[in-house]
Design an enzyme around this catalytic site. Structure first.
Site, mmCIF file in Angstrom:
data_model
loop_
_atom_site.group_PDB
_atom_site.id
_atom_site.type_symbol
_atom_site.label_atom_id
_atom_site.label_comp_id
_atom_site.label_asym_id
_atom_site.label_seq_id
_atom_site.Cartn_x
_atom_site.Cartn_y
_atom_site.Cartn_z
ATOM 1 N N TYR A 27 0.845 -1.205 0.000
ATOM 2 C CA TYR A 27 0.000 0.000 0.000
ATOM 3 C C TYR A 27 0.880 1.255 0.000
ATOM 4 O O TYR A 27 0.630 2.233 -0.699
ATOM 5 C CB TYR A 27 -0.950 0.011 1.203
ATOM 6 C CG TYR A 27 -1.674 1.328 1.356
ATOM 7 C CD1 TYR A 27 -1.454 2.139 2.474
ATOM 8 C CD2 TYR A 27 -2.525 1.811 0.363
ATOM 9 C CE1 TYR A 27 -2.082 3.368 2.604
ATOM 10 C CE2 TYR A 27 -3.155 3.040 0.476
ATOM 11 C CZ TYR A 27 -2.921 3.816 1.602
ATOM 12 O OH TYR A 27 -3.537 5.046 1.726
ATOM 13 N N THR A 158 -6.778 18.592 -1.684
ATOM 14 C CA THR A 158 -6.247 17.626 -2.646
ATOM 15 C C THR A 158 -7.216 17.541 -3.815
ATOM 16 O O THR A 158 -8.389 17.197 -3.632
ATOM 17 C CB THR A 158 -6.072 16.249 -1.978
ATOM 18 O OG1 THR A 158 -5.019 16.354 -1.023
ATOM 19 C CG2 THR A 158 -5.711 15.169 -2.981
ATOM 20 N N ARG A 167 -5.041 0.854 -7.952
ATOM 21 C CA ARG A 167 -3.896 0.355 -7.172
ATOM 22 C C ARG A 167 -3.897 -1.178 -7.249
ATOM 23 O O ARG A 167 -4.524 -1.862 -6.437
ATOM 24 C CB ARG A 167 -4.006 0.802 -5.730
ATOM 25 C CG ARG A 167 -4.444 2.255 -5.533
ATOM 26 C CD ARG A 167 -3.384 3.260 -5.834
ATOM 27 N NE ARG A 167 -3.820 4.637 -5.674
ATOM 28 C CZ ARG A 167 -3.957 5.278 -4.510
ATOM 29 N NH1 ARG A 167 -3.733 4.611 -3.378
ATOM 30 N NH2 ARG A 167 -4.325 6.543 -4.469
ATOM 31 N N LYS A 255 -3.268 20.984 -3.739
ATOM 32 C CA LYS A 255 -2.319 19.863 -3.869
ATOM 33 C C LYS A 255 -2.772 18.958 -5.004
ATOM 34 O O LYS A 255 -3.898 18.483 -5.019
ATOM 35 C CB LYS A 255 -2.274 19.051 -2.569
ATOM 36 C CG LYS A 255 -1.415 17.802 -2.648
ATOM 37 C CD LYS A 255 -1.312 17.097 -1.301
ATOM 38 C CE LYS A 255 -0.371 15.900 -1.386
ATOM 39 N NZ LYS A 255 -0.986 14.722 -2.037
ATOM 40 N N GLY A 312 8.708 11.717 -5.443
ATOM 41 C CA GLY A 312 9.917 11.134 -6.018
ATOM 42 C C GLY A 312 11.187 11.483 -5.279
ATOM 43 O O GLY A 312 12.256 10.965 -5.573
HETATM 44 C C1 FNR Z 1 -0.214 9.315 0.035
HETATM 45 N N1 FNR Z 1 -0.599 10.570 -0.452
HETATM 46 C C2 FNR Z 1 -1.718 11.205 0.030
HETATM 47 N N2 FNR Z 1 -2.055 12.450 -0.417
HETATM 48 C C3 FNR Z 1 -3.157 13.104 0.089
HETATM 49 O O1 FNR Z 1 -3.471 14.220 -0.340
HETATM 50 N N3 FNR Z 1 -3.911 12.506 1.080
HETATM 51 C C4 FNR Z 1 -3.601 11.270 1.561
HETATM 52 O O2 FNR Z 1 -4.283 10.777 2.460
HETATM 53 C C5 FNR Z 1 -2.496 10.581 1.016
HETATM 54 N N4 FNR Z 1 -2.171 9.316 1.457
HETATM 55 C C6 FNR Z 1 -1.035 8.681 0.994
HETATM 56 C C7 FNR Z 1 -0.677 7.428 1.502
HETATM 57 C C8 FNR Z 1 0.499 6.801 1.057
HETATM 58 C C9 FNR Z 1 0.868 5.465 1.616
HETATM 59 C C10 FNR Z 1 1.327 7.447 0.108
HETATM 60 C C11 FNR Z 1 2.609 6.813 -0.364
HETATM 61 C C12 FNR Z 1 0.959 8.689 -0.406
HETATM 62 C C13 FNR Z 1 0.263 11.273 -1.447
HETATM 63 C C14 FNR Z 1 1.352 12.085 -0.733
HETATM 64 O O3 FNR Z 1 0.787 13.223 -0.093
HETATM 65 C C15 FNR Z 1 2.402 12.586 -1.728
HETATM 66 O O4 FNR Z 1 1.757 13.324 -2.736
HETATM 67 C C16 FNR Z 1 3.211 11.446 -2.340
HETATM 68 O O5 FNR Z 1 3.568 10.509 -1.344
HETATM 69 C C17 FNR Z 1 4.470 11.998 -2.978
HETATM 70 O O6 FNR Z 1 5.228 10.972 -3.561
HETATM 71 P P1 FNR Z 1 6.444 10.260 -2.784
HETATM 72 O O7 FNR Z 1 7.199 11.337 -2.053
HETATM 73 O O8 FNR Z 1 5.841 9.285 -1.857
HETATM 74 O O9 FNR Z 1 7.257 9.646 -3.866
HETATM 75 C C1 LAC Z 2 -3.707 7.282 -1.157
HETATM 76 C C2 LAC Z 2 -4.866 8.119 -0.705
HETATM 77 C C3 LAC Z 2 -5.244 7.871 0.724
HETATM 78 O O1 LAC Z 2 -2.891 7.761 -1.958
HETATM 79 O O2 LAC Z 2 -4.646 9.524 -0.938
HETATM 80 O O3 LAC Z 2 -3.638 6.144 -0.702
#
Ligand code: FNR
Ligand code: LAC
Length: 382
Positions: A27, A158, A167, A255, A312
């Site tokens: 996940y 977001t 996914r 975002k 990234g």
């Molecule tokens: C996220 N991201 C995310 N974004 C958001 O707006 N709300 C959320 O609840 C989540 N949840 C979430 C869970 C997990 C496990 C991941 C990996 C990512 C996206 C996060 O804010 C961000 O945009 C990305 O993680 C950026 O990419 P990197 O730094 O993980 O490569």
């Molecule tokens: C995710 C959602 C929670 O990337 O934003 O898993």
């Protein structure tokens, strides 16, 4: 493998993989479809080379900067990520405390497993609350008013999750989180527990109505929640909006913006910042990398709005390249999540310490003493 064997973010990824049940690791590590965009997000930083000034003579360096009106010890933000207690029992508490220790912004997800109030009580550091734009206005209002009461410093909408990305690792593993991980901030609104990810993927979100135009002056005072909901849905006279934001002192971030057109709309909406992001490759696979998109966005709206390059980032030099390309700061999720999953607060602090060291070392080797010296002439696109 132990925590002391982790010397970069990829080491933490390996340790998390060794320690987590694979559905939970997948996940975090997984992304949408063929996961091309997730890979591209990091690879894009290799498309430029840095040009150091080795004769510059660098004594003391200052890595601090101002992000969303608050001082940050590094040009790096911790992006909001969901259900952190599914990765480690300390969850958001560990990340909030580590962020405070390193003087960094901490983004809290709407799907956090600690409530708005718990997080606010945990840390005096700069806090951003991330809101999905729910169709249920009552839920938006509920969250916004609690953020205002808890004195959050920024609200991020977001806007790239109108529907969830596909996914496939989660589809295969059946990963979701049990009701006890129902988002703590939603629980008090939701009359019955919802399965976090099912809730997320079922809930149809809305996009802000970006065709805002200034209505005839009606300077009636409205609540913060009304302000944001009004701004999302219809028009609002901007004097009232500005007055309310001034009163709250909250900054407003979009975002998930990737196009120049959306960046310009964000400026029109009066947003204070945009996070150029494809959600870590978890939404539209095949999307361009934020770092690749950065030059176009900076050309279009640089100087009119703060620009955070999200996704990234795995190295301090990635942060330096983002700044040299015109970003205000860089941000990321997995850069601290692997460490959280591997080893809780101790892990996150080690990961942030590594990134801090890499940023400082990179600046010294570049011959720069402050982040505002990281300008376009300090790098070359291949
Ligand atoms: C996220 N991201 C995310 N974004 C958001 O707006 N709300 C959320 O609840 C989540 N949840 C979430 C869970 C997990 C496990 C991941 C990996 C990512 C996206 C996060 O804010 C961000 O945009 C990305 O993680 C950026 O990419 P990197 O730094 O993980 O490569
Ligand atoms: C995710 C959602 C929670 O990337 O934003 O898993």
């Amino acid at each position: 493998m132990r925590l002391s064997d982790c010397h970069n973010i990829d080491d933490f990824r390996r340790l998390a993989k060794a320690r987590l049940p694979f559905p939970v690791f997948d996940y975090i590590d997984g992304a949408a479809d063929d996961e091309l965009t997730k890979a591209r997000n990091t690879a894009s930083f290799d498309t430029v080379d840095l040009v150091p000034d080795v004769l510059a003579g660098v004594e003391t360096i200052d890595t601090s900067c101002t992000i969303l009106g608050r001082t940050s010890a590094l040009p790096l933000m911790l992006s909001p990520t969901a259900v952190q207690r599914a990765f480690h029992w300390q969850g958001e508490t560990a990340v909030a405390k580590a962020a405070e220790k390193f003087g960094l912004w901490f983004g809290i997800s709407s799907l956090a497993t600690r409530s708005i109030e718990e997080i606010a009580a945990l840390t005096s550091g700069p806090k951003l609350f991330q809101l999905y734009v729910h169709k249920d206005q009552g839920l938006n209002t509920h969250m916004i008013e609690r953020c205002q009461a808890a004195k959050f410093d920024a609200l991020a909408l977001t806007v790239d999750t109108i529907v969830s990305g596909k996914r496939e690792r989660c589809l295969r593993s059946g990963f979701t989180t049990p009701p006890r991980f129902t988002p703590a901030s939603i629980w008090s609104y939701a009359t019955r527990p919802r399965w976090t990810l099912d809730y997320l993927f079922r809930e149809k979100f809305r996009l802000p109505n970006l065709d805002t135009h200034v209505t005839e002056g009606t300077n009636k005072a409205v609540s913060i929640a009304e302000y944001f909901n009004t701004m999302l849905d219809t028009a609002m006279d901007w004097d009232t909006a500005a007055a309310i934001r001034q009163q709250w002192g909250c900054t407003f971030v979009l975002k998930g913006v990737m196009s120049v057109a959306d960046a310009r709309r964000a400026v029109e909406m009066g947003a204070d910042a945009i996070m150029i992001s494809n959600h870590g490759g978890r939404q539209l696979d095949g999307s361009r990398a934020p770092f690749d998109q950065l030059p176009e966005i900076v050309d279009a709206v640089g100087g009119q709005i703060e620009i955070i390059c999200d996704g990234g980032v795995r190295r301090g030099t990635h942060v330096l390249k983002a700044l040299a390309s015109g970003a205000t700061a860089a941000s990321g999720g997995r850069l601290y999540l692997y460490a959280l999953a591997a080893s809780g607060q101790e892990g996150v602090e080690r990961a942030l310490g590594i990134l801090k060291d890499e940023i400082e070392r990179g600046m010294r080797l570049m011959g720069v003493t402050a982040v505002d010296q990281l300008t376009a002439d300090r790098m070359r696109r291949k």
